[in-house]
Design a protein around this motif. Structure first.
Motif, PDB file in Angstrom:
ATOM      1  N   UNK A 110       0.853  -1.311   0.071  1.00  0.00           N
ATOM      2  CA  UNK A 110      -0.065   0.079   0.104  1.00  0.00           C
ATOM      3  C   UNK A 110       0.733   1.226   0.044  1.00  0.00           C
ATOM      4  N   UNK A 111       1.772   1.391   0.807  1.00  0.00           N
ATOM      5  CA  UNK A 111       2.827   2.405   0.751  1.00  0.00           C
ATOM      6  C   UNK A 111       3.583   2.594  -0.378  1.00  0.00           C
ATOM      7  N   UNK A 112       4.097   1.603  -0.957  1.00  0.00           N
ATOM      8  CA  UNK A 112       4.491   1.834  -2.498  1.00  0.00           C
ATOM      9  C   UNK A 112       3.744   2.356  -3.356  1.00  0.00           C
ATOM     10  N   UNK A 113       2.448   1.896  -3.387  1.00  0.00           N
ATOM     11  CA  UNK A 113       1.386   2.416  -4.392  1.00  0.00           C
ATOM     12  C   UNK A 113       1.234   3.814  -4.120  1.00  0.00           C
ATOM     13  N   UNK A 114       1.103   4.239  -2.904  1.00  0.00           N
ATOM     14  CA  UNK A 114       0.721   5.454  -2.660  1.00  0.00           C
ATOM     15  C   UNK A 114       1.997   6.449  -2.939  1.00  0.00           C
ATOM     16  N   UNK A 115       3.131   5.994  -2.735  1.00  0.00           N
ATOM     17  CA  UNK A 115       4.170   6.743  -3.079  1.00  0.00           C
ATOM     18  C   UNK A 115       4.480   6.937  -4.617  1.00  0.00           C
TER      19      UNK A 115
END
Length: 311
Positions: free
Chosen positions: A30-35
């Motif tokens: 999720x954090x990777x996608x958000x970044x």
């Protein structure tokens, strides 16, 4: 300003997941996608500066009472779309000439039915206006949720559904504000108080709902509803929908629908009964929104081809 509330909601949601490895992997993805999303949209012009351009002539937008506030979101039409090739990809039909029979019809309808003290607007029409008075996105989300539940969609299908719904809605709003500040069209309250087109001036006329502080053409609510409805039609191949919703949740009224077209039409009605949009504007906006929604489904987030079986 909502960071604390969002962090709390996230923490509460994650407590429902017992598998720590699965949870950690999910958070990392999720954090990777958000970044990547933030990097993609870092130069989308959302922070660009723009100003409204109020005028004084017939047909030209003027700041509206009671607040006479500056035009809201004049920069939004310059934001890079999420799915469209360009914000100018689909043109609006264009508002009727001020001398046309269509404009005269629209002006007469809204003066009779859209005023705060109208004696012709029915209780049902008032209910329709009030029901769609707020932010349309939560209500349209509820429509998508009803379709998802009826179709018993998987998590993956829901992810695609909501991505298409929200990206199409965002692009529809960007298009709406692009055209708004190009057309710079006056609101009904300005035309009615001025007494245009053979209608006697009514300097005390007020719309049922407070007129939003931005130009009239097109209608943001209707273009968004058209986009979302078309996404749902094209994804599931049907206009039929059985859906009931209470708004505001827990406090308001319940309304029920049997089709997406019924929702679109009621949104158009609501803006006229509210006294804030001409009928033609709302109809043109629904059509324009449908084109945005159809393009989104036809060109983005296409289903992956099934892998061929090995021999």
């Amino acid at each position: 300003s909502q960071k604390a509330a969002l962090d709390a909601a996230l923490a509460q949601s994650l407590t429902k997941i017992g598998d720590e490895r699965s949870k950690a992997d999910g958070v990392a993805v999720g954090k990777t996608v958000a970044e990547r999303m933030l990097a993609w949209r870092a130069k989308d012009n959302f922070d660009a500066k723009a100003e409204d351009k109020p005028g004084t002539g017939a047909g030209v937008w003027q700041r509206t009472p009671p607040g006479l506030a500056p035009g809201a979101l004049p920069h939004l039409g310059g934001v890079t779309p999420f799915m469209l090739k360009s914000v100018d990809q689909f043109a609006a039909k264009g508002r009727p000439a001020l001398t046309s029979a269509e404009f005269a019809r629209d002006l007469d309808e809204i003066k009779r039915l859209g005023g705060r003290h109208s004696t012709e607007r029915t209780a049902e029409q008032t209910a329709v206006a009030v029901f769609w008075a707020g932010n349309e996105i939560p209500q349209l989300n509820a429509v998508a949720r009803a379709v998802s539940q009826a179709k018993q969609l998987s998590m993956h299908d829901n992810a695609r559904l909501y991505a298409l719904v929200h990206a199409a809605a965002a692009d529809a709003l960007i298009v709406s504000f692009r055209v708004k500040y190009q057309e710079n069209a006056w609101r009904p309250i300005t035309a009615i108080r001025a007494g245009y087109g053979g209608v006697a001036p009514d300097p005390n006329w007020e719309s049922l709902l407070i007129t939003p502080p931005h130009p009239e053409y097109p209608c943001a609510h209707c273009i968004t509803a058209g986009a979302v409805a078309q996404v749902l039609r094209d994804l599931f191949g049907s206009d039929e929908l059985k859906f009931s919703y209470v708004y505001p949740p827990g406090l308001g009224m319940m309304r029920s629908y049997t089709s997406l077209a019924q929702i679109e039409k009621e949104m158009e009605d609501a803006r006229a009964f509210s006294g804030i949009h001409f009928r033609s504007t709302s109809e043109h906006s629904t059509t324009l929104g449908r084109r945005v929604g159809a393009f989104a489904v036809a060109n983005h987030l296409r289903p992956a081809a099934a892998p061929r079986a090995s021999r």
